[in-house]
Design an enzyme around this catalytic site. Structure first.
Site, PDB file in Angstrom:
ATOM      1  N   HIS A 184       1.513   4.375  -2.913  1.00 10.15           N
ATOM      2  CA  HIS A 184       1.542   5.835  -2.811  1.00 10.15           C
ATOM      3  C   HIS A 184       2.727   6.403  -3.597  1.00 10.15           C
ATOM      4  O   HIS A 184       2.599   7.427  -4.284  1.00 10.15           O
ATOM      5  CB  HIS A 184       1.661   6.267  -1.343  1.00 10.15           C
TER       6      HIS A 184
ATOM      7  N   HIS B   4       0.837  -1.198   0.000  1.00 15.26           N
ATOM      8  CA  HIS B   4       0.000   0.000   0.000  1.00 15.26           C
ATOM      9  C   HIS B   4       0.876   1.254   0.000  1.00 15.26           C
ATOM     10  O   HIS B   4       0.624   2.197  -0.761  1.00 15.26           O
ATOM     11  CB  HIS B   4      -0.911  -0.025   1.231  1.00 15.26           C
ATOM     12  N   GLU B   5       1.909   1.264   0.839  1.00 12.29           N
ATOM     13  CA  GLU B   5       2.810   2.427   0.898  1.00 12.29           C
ATOM     14  C   GLU B   5       3.597   2.600  -0.404  1.00 12.29           C
ATOM     15  O   GLU B   5       3.806   3.723  -0.872  1.00 12.29           O
ATOM     16  CB  GLU B   5       3.777   2.275   2.085  1.00 12.29           C
TER      17      GLU B   5
ATOM     18  N   GLU C  78      -5.884   6.944  -1.084  1.00 12.43           N
ATOM     19  CA  GLU C  78      -5.884   5.724  -0.281  1.00 12.43           C
ATOM     20  C   GLU C  78      -6.512   4.571  -1.050  1.00 12.43           C
ATOM     21  O   GLU C  78      -6.034   3.436  -1.000  1.00 12.43           O
ATOM     22  CB  GLU C  78      -6.623   5.953   1.041  1.00 12.43           C
TER      23      GLU C  78
ATOM     24  N   ASP D 152      -4.570   1.201  -2.068  1.00 10.85           N
ATOM     25  CA  ASP D 152      -5.155  -0.110  -1.748  1.00 10.85           C
ATOM     26  C   ASP D 152      -5.248  -0.971  -3.006  1.00 10.85           C
ATOM     27  O   ASP D 152      -4.928  -2.167  -2.985  1.00 10.85           O
ATOM     28  CB  ASP D 152      -6.552   0.068  -1.146  1.00 10.85           C
TER      29      ASP D 152
END
Length: 410
Positions: A280, A276-277, A354, A358
């Site tokens: 980003h 997930h990070e 977000e 995801d």
């Protein structure tokens, strides 16, 4: 515009802001006892759910009391011309505009710290302690306070002094130089915050060789993400709540895992959180946020430059001698409605990002592992599973747990 009229506009903004916050808080609090959605039934058992409800209600009650008295004290300070007395105090020591401003804000910040520290202490050692979150010692608490004050004095005071210097040299054009400096400083802090600031408060150590590190490196290689810096931070020093974050660019980029995260989650769940990070980073969210922040800062400084020379700003706060620091206080409050609007936009974009992060984790690793990790993290932090939509819209930078799960399962 007359100073008296501007004064009451400032008071109205403060009161309306407080009332809007309280309306949103009340709407949210009414949802504390709402039925948990079917997809989230497995987050809490009956006893844990009762504990989460008690935590939410206790925290909300404390927040309502503190925000009421904070607003009341602020209004009293305005009506008794508190800024005038602090300004006179600062001017009794020096005539230098930069030193006057530093003394002025130093007194304001110190007084604020004296009033808020007992509340922070109660929150940490009574509320957080009661519900099993606090791991901080009294020594750590006070050291954090001292370090925070020193950091605020050095960084905050230094930035303020430099902006005032720009103002003295260039007049209304100060905003361009201030903007350039803030942009460079923001970029520098984004690159080196984890190296320069974090070590003052926490210990960071490289992730040890083993199953987790191997899994992370395997995933990173599969998505073409070069990462040589994976660190573990001693978050358990202060709290049981877990987190992970990504920082820096290029050779300075690093992933930081809280030790509580490693203790709470399985290996595949941790990798899902990191995926997930990485999402980003791959989707350029960090760059967008940095650029947006710099642009909004430039807009704010430009608007400030249009009004900072107006004597009415200082007179509205009861100060007869026009000055940059008094004008800054008045402008900050008058600008707050615009700031709220930009915050709503940034929160909206953050929630959108977000979802994208995801989706990236689902596409490149495993959606189910991310779902179970989100559920565990929500459970361990006693998160509110049924927030009011209006409260989410105004305050949440992340979608709700249910919204994220629905997205991951779609």
């Amino acid at each position: 515009m007359q100073p008296t009229t501007l004064f009451y506009i400032i008071i109205a903004i403060l009161i309306i802001s407080f009332l809007v916050d309280k309306i949103l808080d009340t709407l949210n609090e009414k949802r504390f006892d709402a039925e948990i959605p079917k997809k989230l039934k497995d987050v809490y058992d009956e006893d844990e759910y009762k504990k989460s409800q008690a935590y939410k209600k206790t925290s909300a009650k404390f927040s309502n009391i503190t925000s009421f008295f904070s607003t009341l004290l602020t209004l009293v300070f305005f009506f008794v011309d508190g800024f005038k007395y602090v300004d006179e105090f600062a001017r009794s020591y020096t005539d230098n505009p930069i030193l006057v401003a530093l003394l002025f804000f130093g007194v304001i910040m110190l007084a604020s710290e004296i009033m808020t520290t007992p509340l922070s202490y109660y929150s940490t050692f009574v509320i957080e302690e009661k519900f099993g979150f606090n791991k901080s010692t009294r020594k750590t608490f006070w050291l954090d306070k001292i370090k925070g004050l020193v950091m605020s004095a050095l960084l905050g005071g230094g930035i303020l002094a430099l902006i005032l210097w720009f103002y003295q040299l260039t007049g209304e054009n100060f905003w361009m130089y201030a903007w350039a400096f803030v942009a460079i400083f923001s970029l520098f802090m984004n690159m080196f915050y984890a190296k320069l600031i974090v070590p003052l408060f926490n210990k960071q150590s490289p992730l040890e060789d083993g199953e987790l590190k191997t899994a992370i490196e395997k995933y990173a290689k599969s998505v073409g993400f070069t990462i040589n810096n994976i660190f573990v931070i001693d978050g358990s020093k202060r709290s049981t709540k877990a987190n992970a974050y990504f920082s820096g660019f290029g050779s300075q980029k690093r992933i930081t895992l809280y030790d509580t995260l490693i203790n709470d989650l399985e290996t595949d769940e941790i990798v899902a959180v990191l995926a997930h990070e990485v999402g980003h980073y791959k989707r350029k969210h960090i760059v967008f946020n940095l650029i947006a922040s710099i642009l909004l800062t430039g807009l704010t400084l430009f608007i400030l430059s249009l009004f900072i020379n107006s004597a009415v700003l200082s007179e509205a706060l009861g100060v007869s001698i026009p000055s940059f620091h008094i004008g800054l206080i008045a402008f900050g409050i008058l600008y707050s409605p615009i700031s709220e609007i930009t915050s709503l936009f940034m929160n909206y974009m953050s929630r959108k990002f977000e979802y994208q992060a995801d989706n990236y984790a689902k596409e490149t690793f495993e959606g189910n592992a991310l779902i179970t990790s989100l559920k565990k993290l929500s459970k361990n932090s006693l998160s509110n599973l049924t927030p009011h939509p209006a409260y989410v819209f105004a305050h949440y930078s992340h979608p709700t747990l249910l919204e994220r799960i629905n997205n991951l399962e779609s």
